[in-house]
Design a protein around this motif. Structure first.
Motif, PDB file in Angstrom:
ATOM      1  N   VAL A  77       0.858  -1.190   0.000  1.00 56.61           N
ATOM      2  CA  VAL A  77       0.000   0.000   0.000  1.00 56.61           C
ATOM      3  C   VAL A  77       0.891   1.236   0.000  1.00 56.61           C
ATOM      4  CG1 VAL A  77      -0.431  -0.181   2.503  1.00 56.61           C
ATOM      5  CG2 VAL A  77      -1.967   1.134   1.096  1.00 56.61           C
ATOM      6  N   ARG A  78       2.044   1.150   0.653  1.00 52.89           N
ATOM      7  CA  ARG A  78       3.037   2.232   0.597  1.00 52.89           C
ATOM      8  C   ARG A  78       4.435   1.636   0.564  1.00 52.89           C
ATOM      9  NH1 ARG A  78      -0.575   3.877   4.434  1.00 52.89           N
ATOM     10  NH2 ARG A  78      -1.923   5.511   3.666  1.00 52.89           N
ATOM     11  N   ILE A  79       5.304   2.216  -0.243  1.00 52.37           N
ATOM     12  CA  ILE A  79       6.708   1.801  -0.286  1.00 52.37           C
ATOM     13  C   ILE A  79       7.542   3.019   0.087  1.00 52.37           C
ATOM     14  CG2 ILE A  79       8.574   0.907  -1.731  1.00 52.37           C
ATOM     15  CD1 ILE A  79       6.453  -0.351  -3.555  1.00 52.37           C
ATOM     16  N   LEU A  80       8.348   2.901   1.124  1.00 56.27           N
ATOM     17  CA  LEU A  80       9.205   4.032   1.504  1.00 56.27           C
ATOM     18  C   LEU A  80      10.307   4.211   0.468  1.00 56.27           C
ATOM     19  CD1 LEU A  80       9.213   3.325   5.271  1.00 56.27           C
ATOM     20  CD2 LEU A  80       8.830   5.604   4.316  1.00 56.27           C
ATOM     21  N   PRO A  81      10.771   5.447   0.241  1.00 58.76           N
ATOM     22  CA  PRO A  81      11.838   5.650  -0.738  1.00 58.76           C
ATOM     23  C   PRO A  81      13.061   4.803  -0.372  1.00 58.76           C
ATOM     24  CG  PRO A  81      10.931   7.747  -0.018  1.00 58.76           C
ATOM     25  CD  PRO A  81      10.337   6.683   0.871  1.00 58.76           C
ATOM     26  N   PRO A  82      13.584   4.024  -1.326  1.00 59.20           N
ATOM     27  CA  PRO A  82      14.750   3.196  -1.039  1.00 59.20           C
ATOM     28  C   PRO A  82      15.943   4.017  -0.546  1.00 59.20           C
ATOM     29  CG  PRO A  82      13.719   2.467  -3.063  1.00 59.20           C
ATOM     30  CD  PRO A  82      13.025   3.733  -2.657  1.00 59.20           C
ATOM     31  N   ARG A  83      16.678   3.418   0.378  1.00 63.40           N
ATOM     32  CA  ARG A  83      17.950   3.974   0.853  1.00 63.40           C
ATOM     33  C   ARG A  83      19.055   3.072   0.330  1.00 63.40           C
ATOM     34  NH1 ARG A  83      16.356   4.980   7.225  1.00 63.40           N
ATOM     35  NH2 ARG A  83      14.789   6.602   6.850  1.00 63.40           N
ATOM     36  N   PHE A  84      20.294   3.539   0.449  1.00 61.88           N
ATOM     37  CA  PHE A  84      21.408   2.799  -0.137  1.00 61.88           C
ATOM     38  C   PHE A  84      22.512   2.631   0.895  1.00 61.88           C
ATOM     39  CE2 PHE A  84      18.935   4.662  -3.413  1.00 61.88           C
ATOM     40  CZ  PHE A  84      18.891   3.664  -4.382  1.00 61.88           C
ATOM     41  N   ASN A  85      23.089   1.415   0.930  1.00 58.58           N
ATOM     42  CA  ASN A  85      24.192   1.190   1.865  1.00 58.58           C
ATOM     43  C   ASN A  85      25.358   0.492   1.176  1.00 58.58           C
ATOM     44  OD1 ASN A  85      23.413  -1.515   1.783  1.00 58.58           O
ATOM     45  ND2 ASN A  85      22.334  -1.434   3.738  1.00 58.58           N
ATOM     46  N   LEU A  86      26.515   0.625   1.809  1.00 58.68           N
ATOM     47  CA  LEU A  86      27.767   0.043   1.292  1.00 58.68           C
ATOM     48  C   LEU A  86      28.533  -0.525   2.478  1.00 58.68           C
ATOM     49  CD1 LEU A  86      30.234   1.746  -1.202  1.00 58.68           C
ATOM     50  CD2 LEU A  86      31.071   0.701   0.915  1.00 58.68           C
ATOM     51  N   TYR A  87      28.887  -1.803   2.367  1.00 58.10           N
ATOM     52  CA  TYR A  87      29.702  -2.452   3.395  1.00 58.10           C
ATOM     53  C   TYR A  87      31.018  -2.878   2.758  1.00 58.10           C
ATOM     54  CZ  TYR A  87      25.200  -3.202   5.822  1.00 58.10           C
ATOM     55  OH  TYR A  87      23.968  -3.057   6.423  1.00 58.10           O
ATOM     56  N   ALA A  88      32.148  -2.575   3.443  1.00 58.21           N
ATOM     57  CA  ALA A  88      33.473  -3.004   2.993  1.00 58.21           C
ATOM     58  C   ALA A  88      34.382  -2.980   4.216  1.00 58.21           C
ATOM     59  CB  ALA A  88      34.000  -2.062   1.909  1.00 58.21           C
ATOM     60  N   VAL A 164      31.637  -7.732   5.948  1.00 63.08           N
ATOM     61  CA  VAL A 164      32.163  -7.900   4.589  1.00 63.08           C
ATOM     62  C   VAL A 164      33.685  -7.831   4.684  1.00 63.08           C
ATOM     63  CG1 VAL A 164      32.291  -6.881   2.281  1.00 63.08           C
ATOM     64  CG2 VAL A 164      30.101  -7.044   3.457  1.00 63.08           C
ATOM     65  N   THR A 165      34.331  -8.982   4.494  1.00 59.52           N
ATOM     66  CA  THR A 165      35.772  -9.088   4.745  1.00 59.52           C
ATOM     67  C   THR A 165      36.612  -8.982   3.479  1.00 59.52           C
ATOM     68  OG1 THR A 165      35.517 -11.479   4.667  1.00 59.52           O
ATOM     69  CG2 THR A 165      35.456 -10.459   6.845  1.00 59.52           C
ATOM     70  N   ARG A 166      35.966  -9.041   2.303  1.00 63.11           N
ATOM     71  CA  ARG A 166      36.671  -8.805   1.041  1.00 63.11           C
ATOM     72  C   ARG A 166      35.695  -8.141   0.091  1.00 63.11           C
ATOM     73  NH1 ARG A 166      36.633 -11.286  -4.053  1.00 63.11           N
ATOM     74  NH2 ARG A 166      35.212 -12.855  -3.250  1.00 63.11           N
ATOM     75  N   GLY A 167      36.178  -7.165  -0.684  1.00 56.27           N
ATOM     76  CA  GLY A 167      35.330  -6.529  -1.684  1.00 56.27           C
ATOM     77  C   GLY A 167      34.314  -5.584  -1.051  1.00 56.27           C
ATOM     78  N   THR A 168      33.293  -5.279  -1.833  1.00 54.99           N
ATOM     79  CA  THR A 168      32.305  -4.266  -1.440  1.00 54.99           C
ATOM     80  C   THR A 168      30.907  -4.793  -1.723  1.00 54.99           C
ATOM     81  OG1 THR A 168      33.856  -2.534  -2.074  1.00 54.99           O
ATOM     82  CG2 THR A 168      31.558  -1.881  -1.918  1.00 54.99           C
ATOM     83  N   ARG A 169      30.023  -4.593  -0.763  1.00 54.20           N
ATOM     84  CA  ARG A 169      28.602  -4.973  -0.955  1.00 54.20           C
ATOM     85  C   ARG A 169      27.781  -3.700  -0.984  1.00 54.20           C
ATOM     86  NH1 ARG A 169      23.865  -5.499   2.368  1.00 54.20           N
ATOM     87  NH2 ARG A 169      22.887  -7.552   2.463  1.00 54.20           N
ATOM     88  N   ILE A 170      27.156  -3.420  -2.127  1.00 57.12           N
ATOM     89  CA  ILE A 170      26.264  -2.269  -2.250  1.00 57.12           C
ATOM     90  C   ILE A 170      24.843  -2.805  -2.399  1.00 57.12           C
ATOM     91  CG2 ILE A 170      25.576  -0.331  -3.755  1.00 57.12           C
ATOM     92  CD1 ILE A 170      28.495   0.118  -4.420  1.00 57.12           C
ATOM     93  N   ALA A 171      23.905  -2.172  -1.702  1.00 55.26           N
ATOM     94  CA  ALA A 171      22.508  -2.621  -1.767  1.00 55.26           C
ATOM     95  C   ALA A 171      21.576  -1.425  -1.599  1.00 55.26           C
ATOM     96  CB  ALA A 171      22.229  -3.648  -0.675  1.00 55.26           C
ATOM     97  N   ALA A 172      20.347  -1.602  -2.056  1.00 55.84           N
ATOM     98  CA  ALA A 172      19.267  -0.678  -1.701  1.00 55.84           C
ATOM     99  C   ALA A 172      18.420  -1.389  -0.658  1.00 55.84           C
ATOM    100  CB  ALA A 172      18.426  -0.347  -2.923  1.00 55.84           C
TER     101      ALA A 172
END
Ligand SMILES: O=C(O)CCC(=O)C(=O)O
Ligand SMILES: [Fe+2]
Length: 226
Positions: A77-88, A164-172
């Motif tokens: 019924v409602r979707i909040l605006p996506p946010r973005f994160n990065l773990y490394a 996250v112990t190697r590389g980068t994880r980006i997600a919404a």
């Protein structure tokens, strides 16, 4: 229960989004967690008003609205605006439960979080760790999806993002208020919908398909609250 919505974006599309996000203006994510959750959070995030985040977030919401399995699973019924994160570099988000109610930015509207969602934007083989782990009593489910795939999980579940112990994880990530607040009811609606789709694929003229489709809508009418 964790639900995977595959290929919301193709891997090429996800790569395009990722390469734009890699250049974004990332900030310490602890500032946006509640007091308890902040202590467990060592990631980076985009500011809510970041123009790149707003642009990609709108594209995500538009795509989700056109993704039948997302709609069937979440009955939004409602979707909040996506946010973005990065773990490394060992970044993680320890065990927490997400806030129950959010303000929709720029409005006086409140949105109840019934479902939490993570749209994975990094390919799993490019980083180690970064699994989303959700706990349901004695059981633990651990997930890491291909770029462009979405994970839905009940917002009242205890969860964490492993370091996250190697590389980068980006997600919404974002939250959804559902027409049907109770997870057991949503799960039954999704199973009924899956069965109707399977029957209709075999014989779209089967009168039982009409009857079951009517039942689906009448159940939704009983349970829907906006
Ligand atoms: O990055 C994720 O997959 C989930 C993040 C999260 O749990 C949160 O921000 O509340
Ligand atoms: Fe969370």
């Amino acid at each position: 229960m964790l639900i995977e919505i595959p290929a919301v974006f193709s891997s090429e599309e996800a790569a395009g989004l990722r390469s734009r996000l890699e250049e974004a203006n990332w900030r310490d994510g602890a500032g946006t967690a509640g007091h308890v959750a902040a202590r467990a959070k060592t990631n980076l995030q985009l500011a809510d008003a970041d123009p790149l985040g707003l642009e990609i977030g709108a594209a995500i919401v538009e795509r989700l609205a056109a993704t039948p399995r997302f709609v069937a699973a979440s009955l939004p019924v409602r979707i909040l605006p996506p946010r973005f994160n990065l773990y490394a570099g060992g970044g993680a988000y320890g065990r927490h439960i997400d806030s129950a109610v959010f303000s929709a930015p720029g409005t006086r509207e409140r949105v109840r979080s019934d479902l939490s969602a993570t749209l994975f934007l990094s390919e799993p083989e490019t980083y180690d760790g970064g699994e989303l782990v959700a706990e349901f009593g004695m059981t633990r489910e651990q997930v890491k999806l291909p770029a462009g795939h979405l994970l839905l999980y009940p917002a009242n579940s205890l969860h964490q993002v492993m370091p996250v112990t190697r590389g980068t994880r980006i997600a919404a990530f974002f939250w959804i208020q559902s027409l049907v607040r109770e997870q057991v009811r949503r799960t039954m609606m999704l199973e009924l919908d899956d069965s109707i789709q399977a029957l209709a694929a075999r014989d779209s003229n089967d009168p039982e398909v009409v009857r079951l489709t009517g039942l689906y809508h009448n159940l939704l009418r009983e349970w829907a609250a906006t």
